[in-house]
Design a protein around this motif. Sequence first.
Motif, short mmCIF file in Angstrom:
data_model
loop_
_atom_site.label_atom_id
_atom_site.label_comp_id
_atom_site.label_asym_id
_atom_site.label_seq_id
_atom_site.Cartn_x
_atom_site.Cartn_y
_atom_site.Cartn_z
N THR A 18 0.85 -1.19 0.00
CA THR A 18 0.00 0.00 0.00
C THR A 18 0.89 1.24 0.00
OG1 THR A 18 -0.11 0.02 2.40
CG2 THR A 18 -1.87 -1.15 1.23
N ALA A 19 0.51 2.19 -0.77
CA ALA A 19 1.27 3.43 -0.85
C ALA A 19 0.90 4.33 0.32
CB ALA A 19 0.98 4.14 -2.16
N SER A 20 1.91 4.95 0.91
CA SER A 20 1.65 5.88 2.00
C SER A 20 1.40 7.26 1.42
CB SER A 20 2.82 5.91 2.98
OG SER A 20 3.97 6.35 2.30
N LEU A 21 0.53 8.00 2.06
CA LEU A 21 0.22 9.36 1.62
C LEU A 21 1.34 10.31 2.01
CD1 LEU A 21 -3.55 9.59 2.57
CD2 LEU A 21 -2.57 9.29 0.30
N ASP A 22 1.67 11.20 1.12
CA ASP A 22 2.67 12.22 1.40
C ASP A 22 1.94 13.49 1.81
OD1 ASP A 22 4.76 13.96 1.54
OD2 ASP A 22 5.36 13.78 -0.55
N ARG A 23 1.78 13.69 3.10
CA ARG A 23 1.06 14.86 3.59
C ARG A 23 1.92 16.13 3.52
NH1 ARG A 23 -3.67 12.87 4.78
NH2 ARG A 23 -3.90 10.96 5.95
N MET A 24 3.21 15.98 3.27
CA MET A 24 4.08 17.14 3.12
C MET A 24 4.04 17.70 1.69
SD MET A 24 5.41 17.95 5.97
CE MET A 24 6.90 18.86 5.72
N TYR A 25 3.35 17.03 0.80
CA TYR A 25 3.28 17.47 -0.59
C TYR A 25 2.73 18.89 -0.73
CZ TYR A 25 2.15 17.60 -5.52
OH TYR A 25 2.05 17.99 -6.84
N PRO A 26 1.65 19.25 -0.03
CA PRO A 26 1.18 20.65 -0.14
C PRO A 26 2.21 21.66 0.35
CG PRO A 26 -0.54 19.28 0.81
CD PRO A 26 0.70 18.44 0.74
N VAL A 27 2.95 21.30 1.39
CA VAL A 27 3.97 22.22 1.91
C VAL A 27 5.09 22.39 0.89
CG1 VAL A 27 5.66 22.61 3.75
CG2 VAL A 27 3.43 21.66 4.30
N SER A 28 5.52 21.29 0.28
CA SER A 28 6.58 21.39 -0.72
C SER A 28 6.09 22.13 -1.97
CB SER A 28 7.14 20.02 -1.08
OG SER A 28 6.14 19.19 -1.60
N THR A 29 4.81 22.00 -2.30
CA THR A 29 4.26 22.75 -3.42
C THR A 29 4.22 24.25 -3.11
OG1 THR A 29 2.92 20.85 -4.07
CG2 THR A 29 2.26 22.99 -4.94
N LEU A 30 3.79 24.60 -1.91
CA LEU A 30 3.79 26.01 -1.50
C LEU A 30 5.21 26.57 -1.50
CD1 LEU A 30 1.21 25.97 1.43
CD2 LEU A 30 0.91 26.99 -0.84
N HIS A 31 6.16 25.75 -1.07
CA HIS A 31 7.56 26.19 -1.06
C HIS A 31 8.05 26.46 -2.49
CE1 HIS A 31 11.59 26.70 0.46
NE2 HIS A 31 12.04 25.85 -0.45
N ARG A 32 7.68 25.59 -3.40
CA ARG A 32 8.09 25.76 -4.79
C ARG A 32 7.46 27.02 -5.41
NH1 ARG A 32 12.01 25.42 -8.20
NH2 ARG A 32 11.32 25.09 -10.31
N ILE A 33 6.19 27.25 -5.10
CA ILE A 33 5.52 28.46 -5.59
C ILE A 33 6.25 29.70 -5.07
CG2 ILE A 33 3.42 29.86 -5.33
CD1 ILE A 33 1.84 27.23 -5.47
N ALA A 34 6.56 29.72 -3.78
CA ALA A 34 7.23 30.87 -3.18
C ALA A 34 8.63 31.06 -3.78
CB ALA A 34 7.31 30.71 -1.67
N LEU A 35 9.37 29.97 -3.96
CA LEU A 35 10.72 30.07 -4.52
C LEU A 35 10.70 30.64 -5.94
CD1 LEU A 35 12.71 26.84 -3.59
CD2 LEU A 35 13.30 29.20 -3.09
N VAL A 36 9.85 30.10 -6.78
CA VAL A 36 9.79 30.56 -8.17
C VAL A 36 9.32 32.01 -8.23
CG1 VAL A 36 8.68 30.20 -10.41
CG2 VAL A 36 9.51 28.25 -9.09
N ALA A 37 8.32 32.36 -7.41
CA ALA A 37 7.85 33.75 -7.40
C ALA A 37 8.95 34.70 -6.94
CB ALA A 37 6.62 33.87 -6.51
N CYS A 38 9.69 34.33 -5.92
CA CYS A 38 10.80 35.17 -5.44
C CYS A 38 11.86 35.34 -6.52
CB CYS A 38 11.42 34.57 -4.18
SG CYS A 38 10.40 34.72 -2.71
N GLU A 39 12.21 34.24 -7.19
CA GLU A 39 13.21 34.32 -8.26
C GLU A 39 12.75 35.24 -9.37
OE1 GLU A 39 13.75 30.30 -9.52
OE2 GLU A 39 14.92 29.76 -7.75
#
Length: 153
Positions: A18-39
């Motif tokens: 069974t695959a485990s859910l990655d609950r940190m995925y939304p946090v890493s997505t928000l981090h990526r949005i912030a990084l790209v926007a800052c750049e």
Amino acid sequence: MNMSQVNYQLSARDPAVTASLDRMYPVSTLHRIALVACERIMLLMNNTQMLRHHRLSTMDDVLMYLNGMHDDVGLSGNRGDFYRRKLAEELYTTFSVHGVDYTNIDAVVAGAIDLERQTRLILAESGRRLDCAPPVHYDEQVLDILARIADMH
């Protein structure tokens, strides 16, 4: 190596795995949005000939220029107002961001800085645990603007 000799057992086909859910995925997505926007915000400030004598390397430098707390050689007047207006105009023309002007551009930049730092801290502290994620506090309008800038809307 011959391709016929490679036999992979895919776990998705095995009903016992069974695959485990990655609950940190939304946090890493928000981090990526912030990084790209800052750049992209820093690139707009550096590449649009707004700054004649300096190149910005951090988002804190961007805020410093937007708030007029810098020394422009040979330029007079409220330079912070000029930079706020110019950056808001560049966001509109480059990324079709509506509703951002010289009065609220610093809130967008500060929101990007805050979101990037907050998500980076969360990922650093609890990034190894994928089963739970702490909440991320953000302004929905600022996140929508940052997602448009990051082209993740």
